[in-house]
Write a protein that holds these residues in place. Sequence first.
Motif, PDB file in Angstrom:
ATOM      1  N   MET A 141      36.438 -52.748 -39.142  1.00 17.63           N
ATOM      2  CA  MET A 141      37.423 -51.729 -38.752  1.00 17.63           C
ATOM      3  C   MET A 141      38.783 -52.346 -38.452  1.00 17.63           C
ATOM      4  O   MET A 141      39.821 -51.721 -38.645  1.00 17.63           O
ATOM      5  N   ALA A 142      38.762 -53.559 -37.947  1.00 16.70           N
ATOM      6  CA  ALA A 142      40.020 -54.235 -37.626  1.00 16.70           C
ATOM      7  C   ALA A 142      40.608 -54.917 -38.847  1.00 16.70           C
ATOM      8  O   ALA A 142      41.815 -54.878 -39.088  1.00 16.70           O
ATOM      9  N   MET A 143      39.740 -55.538 -39.647  1.00 14.88           N
ATOM     10  CA  MET A 143      40.236 -56.359 -40.749  1.00 14.88           C
ATOM     11  C   MET A 143      40.736 -55.561 -41.948  1.00 14.88           C
ATOM     12  O   MET A 143      41.643 -56.005 -42.647  1.00 14.88           O
ATOM     13  N   GLY A 200      44.062 -54.436 -41.068  1.00 18.77           N
ATOM     14  CA  GLY A 200      44.788 -55.686 -40.869  1.00 18.77           C
ATOM     15  C   GLY A 200      45.182 -56.319 -42.192  1.00 18.77           C
ATOM     16  O   GLY A 200      46.279 -56.847 -42.334  1.00 18.77           O
ATOM     17  N   ALA A 201      44.287 -56.222 -43.159  1.00 25.57           N
ATOM     18  CA  ALA A 201      44.587 -56.775 -44.480  1.00 25.57           C
ATOM     19  C   ALA A 201      45.775 -56.055 -45.108  1.00 25.57           C
ATOM     20  O   ALA A 201      46.627 -56.685 -45.752  1.00 25.57           O
ATOM     21  N   ALA A 219      45.093 -61.006 -39.655  1.00 29.32           N
ATOM     22  CA  ALA A 219      44.708 -59.611 -39.870  1.00 29.32           C
ATOM     23  C   ALA A 219      43.996 -59.039 -38.659  1.00 29.32           C
ATOM     24  O   ALA A 219      44.232 -57.896 -38.261  1.00 29.32           O
ATOM     25  N   GLY A 235      44.816 -56.027 -35.970  1.00 30.93           N
ATOM     26  CA  GLY A 235      43.753 -55.055 -36.208  1.00 30.93           C
ATOM     27  C   GLY A 235      43.040 -54.686 -34.913  1.00 30.93           C
ATOM     28  O   GLY A 235      42.714 -53.519 -34.693  1.00 30.93           O
ATOM     29  N   VAL A 277      42.590 -50.985 -33.461  1.00 34.58           N
ATOM     30  CA  VAL A 277      41.264 -50.497 -33.119  1.00 34.58           C
ATOM     31  C   VAL A 277      41.198 -50.121 -31.642  1.00 34.58           C
ATOM     32  O   VAL A 277      40.591 -49.125 -31.256  1.00 34.58           O
TER      33      VAL A 277
END
Lengths: 207, 207
Positions: A175-177, A180-181, B176, B180, B184
């Motif tokens: 969910m973060a990456m 983030g990407a 990231a 992220g 989140v």
Amino acid sequence: MFTYLQVGTFASSKPNFTMNTAQNTKDRIIELGRDYMQRIGYHSFNYKQIALELNIKNASIHHYFPSKEDLGLAVIEKDRQDFIYLTQKVKKAKAMDKLEALIASYEYYYKEGKKLCVISTFSTSYNEITERMQLAASQYAELVTAWLAATLKEGLESGEFSFKEPVEELANVWMAMMPGALLVGRTGGKAAFDKTISSLRQTVKSS
Amino acid sequence: MFTYLQVGTFASSKPNFTMNTAQNTKDRIIELGRDYMQRIGYHSFNYKQIALELNIKNASIHHYFPSKEDLGLAVIEKDRQDFIYLTQKVKKAKAMDKLEALIASYEYYYKEGKKLCVISTFSTSYNEITERMQLAASQYAELVTAWLAATLKEGLESGEFSFKEPVEELANVWMAMMPGALLVGRTGGKAAFDKTISSLRQTVKSS
DNA sequence: CAATATCTACCTACATACAGGTAGGTATCA
DNA sequence: TGATACCTACCTGTATGTAGGTAGATATTG
């Protein structure tokens, strides 16, 4: 004395995992709204851009969406429906293919003008949107997190994956990456985006 | 017949790894501008908020920063300087302590009103800021990525870390995942933020 | 040392643009 | 005929930015 035509063919080349229900003006407003919001953010997006593109007037958008909040909520809901549609479509696929389907949509976002996903779009505006929108965004995020956790668990139990973290924790990482990407890709270009996504794939494989 | 006082004591409780150079009005504008931008984004932030808080008029901000872009660039530059200051401060620390110093600033961002870091703040607005600002943000991001890569390499060579990925790839993961985690955390709350950061720490330890 | 010029840091007032939103009208169609 | 899908015209608020002014500090010069 002329008829108000439904103008614009809306010829989009979306991947087939997103529903294409934009026949009428209302749906088109949602689609275009979502597109702009993902590109420039909820607040920077404005009615004029959509009005121009659909060849209608500013006021006509208010006919369908009395307030900007209504449109924002509709965009979140539409994206949530699309996500559900996607998960249904890959229901019987292997766990990794499920994840790949999600990744594919992110790769599509990046290609189509370095867009963010809808969840992160509203997350970035989180401190300046209404409570209802915050709630909608949070619930949507929770839905995706739960799906990720279930998919990770599934792949782990079938022996397809071999990670050690608790599934909920790894779901959080995804969910973060993923958003983030997209962020990293904006400043660092395609190479940075690709590298990050590549690392993301590794998270389920490393023993 | 009165004098224009330098009002407001600007009593901030910042962690000691950020430079506190806000004695004069210009520096205060930068600090406050950065704060607002991290909270609500570059575009939603406006001069009025700062003017009110500093007890000066809108036009006075233009005295120091003719255009909003000037202020945006100053904010990026200030944050870059603070980052450099931070890296200098932990220069002789262990690799993990270096990373912890960076993490600490992100935890501080989250606590102080769910702020984003400056890089992701401008990344989210990337498609609607000027080229100069895009460049400044990208260069700053590159600087942090390089520092992360160097730190990861250092920890790997000293035996402190035990990851398998190429350092550049893992540096990207950190780039990231840190923003992220903040995103989140906005939708998922502190628990989601903490879990993500906790997973981030694991990335250098997993063999 | 006093008169003068210039600079800094603000001010008031206004220009301009554009956003979201509303009131009320008109054309089309089931 | 009534609902639907638009329209024109307008209101209000707010944002960045500008023009020109003023008080006080500081530097310059007769």
